[in-house]
Design an enzyme around this catalytic site. Sequence first.
Site, mmCIF file in Angstrom:
data_model
loop_
_atom_site.group_PDB
_atom_site.id
_atom_site.type_symbol
_atom_site.label_atom_id
_atom_site.label_comp_id
_atom_site.label_asym_id
_atom_site.label_seq_id
_atom_site.Cartn_x
_atom_site.Cartn_y
_atom_site.Cartn_z
ATOM 1 N N GLU A 183 0.822 -1.208 0.000
ATOM 2 C CA GLU A 183 0.000 0.000 0.000
ATOM 3 C C GLU A 183 0.859 1.263 0.000
ATOM 4 O O GLU A 183 1.906 1.314 0.673
ATOM 5 C CB GLU A 183 -0.901 0.065 1.234
ATOM 6 C CG GLU A 183 -1.870 -1.087 1.379
ATOM 7 C CD GLU A 183 -3.057 -1.013 0.450
ATOM 8 O OE1 GLU A 183 -3.234 0.046 -0.188
ATOM 9 O OE2 GLU A 183 -3.806 -2.002 0.375
ATOM 10 N N THR A 184 0.400 2.266 -0.722
ATOM 11 C CA THR A 184 0.902 3.632 -0.592
ATOM 12 C C THR A 184 -0.310 4.507 -0.293
ATOM 13 O O THR A 184 -1.304 4.460 -1.017
ATOM 14 C CB THR A 184 1.581 4.114 -1.885
ATOM 15 O OG1 THR A 184 2.718 3.274 -2.163
ATOM 16 C CG2 THR A 184 2.051 5.557 -1.744
#
Length: 260
Positions: A44-45
């Site tokens: 995830e970002t």
Amino acid sequence: MKQFVVDAFTDEVFKGNPAAVCIMDDWISEELMQNIAIENNLSETSFAVKQGNIYTIRWFTPGGEVDLCGHATLATAFVILNYYEKESVEVHFKTMDNTNLTVKEKNDLYEMEFPSYDLKKIEITEEIIDAIGIKPKEIYLARDLLCIFDDVNDVINFKPNLEKIEKLDGLLLHISAKGEKTDCVSRSFAPKLNIAEDQVCGSGHCHIVPYWTKILNKTDIIAYQASARGGTLYCRLSKDKVIISGKATLFSESKLNIKE
């Protein structure tokens, strides 16, 4: 643009689940956010912009945007409370579908309140058995697919066939069993999002915790994610909410050399 990488659900680097975090003054394009997530190649970002007293937050995997992510929310709150708003002890987030999330700092834990998924028990099909390689005890479906095993070692030693798992219903696949040192042990897989294994999945426990609270007849659950990196989640079911707490630690702080 500044970017932080935080290991969530641990207080040691190289453990837990790493998430990249970008706190911005204004939104950049979806294409650029997606490209940053692909370049980072983490599960995830997260991207957040403050509007009034609330941060609007979005999460991107290498395979696309998702509607909810626990470890990246924890990581984002860690960054805000330690680097942007040091006098605060809680952060209020709003998602793109107007869901409100709050993260509170309590001693060395970050406590998040997430919605609980309504699990629907489904039939154990030959397709599912073939995809996971073992017959589960029970299967439930909400946003994700949850398979319950009798033996915790089946979870720990599980070898996923990602090509087959990708064809199953649900966004992610979670497998779980009753733990020996913790209440439950789980693992999470997300080939649909170009993630082989999610190292510690917060949103997955919005499925896992409602199941185990019912089975164990208790509202407080200590959960362990048995990935290669490992991570511990301290959870509590409160009506239609799952309260998830965990630790976090900073791995890196950097400047992205990008243009809109």
